[in-house]
Design an enzyme around this catalytic site. Structure first.
Site, PDB file in Angstrom:
ATOM      1  N   HIS A  58     -38.511  25.616  -7.112  1.00  0.00           N
ATOM      2  CA  HIS A  58     -37.091  25.548  -6.773  1.00  0.00           C
ATOM      3  C   HIS A  58     -36.500  26.946  -6.651  1.00  0.00           C
ATOM      4  O   HIS A  58     -37.006  27.902  -7.221  1.00  0.00           O
ATOM      5  CB  HIS A  58     -36.316  24.722  -7.812  1.00  0.00           C
ATOM      6  CG  HIS A  58     -36.306  25.331  -9.184  1.00  0.00           C
ATOM      7  ND1 HIS A  58     -35.500  26.395  -9.526  1.00  0.00           N
ATOM      8  CD2 HIS A  58     -36.998  25.018 -10.289  1.00  0.00           C
ATOM      9  CE1 HIS A  58     -35.694  26.710 -10.785  1.00  0.00           C
ATOM     10  NE2 HIS A  58     -36.614  25.886 -11.277  1.00  0.00           N
ATOM     11  N   GLU A 136     -39.418  20.458 -15.485  1.00  0.00           N
ATOM     12  CA  GLU A 136     -39.868  21.601 -16.263  1.00  0.00           C
ATOM     13  C   GLU A 136     -40.143  21.152 -17.692  1.00  0.00           C
ATOM     14  O   GLU A 136     -39.585  20.155 -18.156  1.00  0.00           O
ATOM     15  CB  GLU A 136     -38.774  22.674 -16.259  1.00  0.00           C
ATOM     16  CG  GLU A 136     -39.174  23.952 -16.943  1.00  0.00           C
ATOM     17  CD  GLU A 136     -38.190  25.078 -16.684  1.00  0.00           C
ATOM     18  OE1 GLU A 136     -38.307  26.109 -17.365  1.00  0.00           O
ATOM     19  OE2 GLU A 136     -37.325  24.937 -15.813  1.00  0.00           O
TER      20      GLU A 136
END
Length: 185
Positions: A58, A136
């Site tokens: 990202h 994450e």
């Protein structure tokens, strides 16, 4: 012939600028003139195997910019993060790859990166699958804390171990933590 794009939170290895995507794909070119991009003596597209793995992370989030542990906290992209995602999409567009589907985390920084990349490649129409399994890692009690301050408090080796090891998790986050995850029923 399957081409799959997977946008993720963490990437090991080289980066495309400061952002990266995991992409397991069989390459189909948009035109017969498309060819692998060659840089520094290696090809970024491996045409000798039926599948290639491309990493795309990202774009920069607000907490990346502020050097804070993020984990599962749903922080947005910064203006630089939006630009990184668009540039990554432009690079993928130039490669000529066509995707059949996308897999991404449930976190908006990855979802927005995915959407921007698909817009730049002209592939907004393909299915996007979201799963928490691509989120994450959870940094427990470190979430929201400044990374440099935590290195001073715990030491470089301990922070590296917490960030990279599967056997040494960071200290757990208790329910009084300001970023303790809300449970939705």
């Amino acid at each position: 012939m399957t081409s799959i794009l997977i946008t993720t939170e963490k990437v090991i290895g080289r980066r495309i600028l400061t952002s990266n995507v995991i992409s397991l794909q069989r390459y189909r070119y948009k035109s017969s003139t498309a060819s692998p991009i060659v840089k520094s003596g290696y090809e970024t597209l491996n045409c000798d195997t039926p599948y290639n793995l491309v990493f795309l992370r990202h774009g920069q989030s607000t907490w990346n910019r502020d050097n804070r542990f993020i984990g599962w906290t749903d922080t947005p992209l910064t203006e630089d993060g939006v630009l990184e995602a668009r540039v990554a999409g432009q690079m993928l567009e130039k490669s000529g790859v066509l995707f059949d589907e996308v897999h991404t985390s449930l976190l908006r920084r990855s979802i927005r990166t995915t959407n921007l990349v698909l817009m730049e490649t002209g592939q907004e129409y393909i299915p996007v699958h979201k799963t928490w399994r691509l989120n994450e890692r959870n940094y427990g009690a470190l979430v929201g804390k400044n990374k440099k301050e935590m290195v001073l408090k715990y030491g470089v080796e301990k922070i590296q171990s917490w960030r990279r090891s599967f056997n040494d998790p960071p200290p757990p986050q208790d329910e009084s933590h300001p970023y303790y995850p809300e449970m939705h029923t």
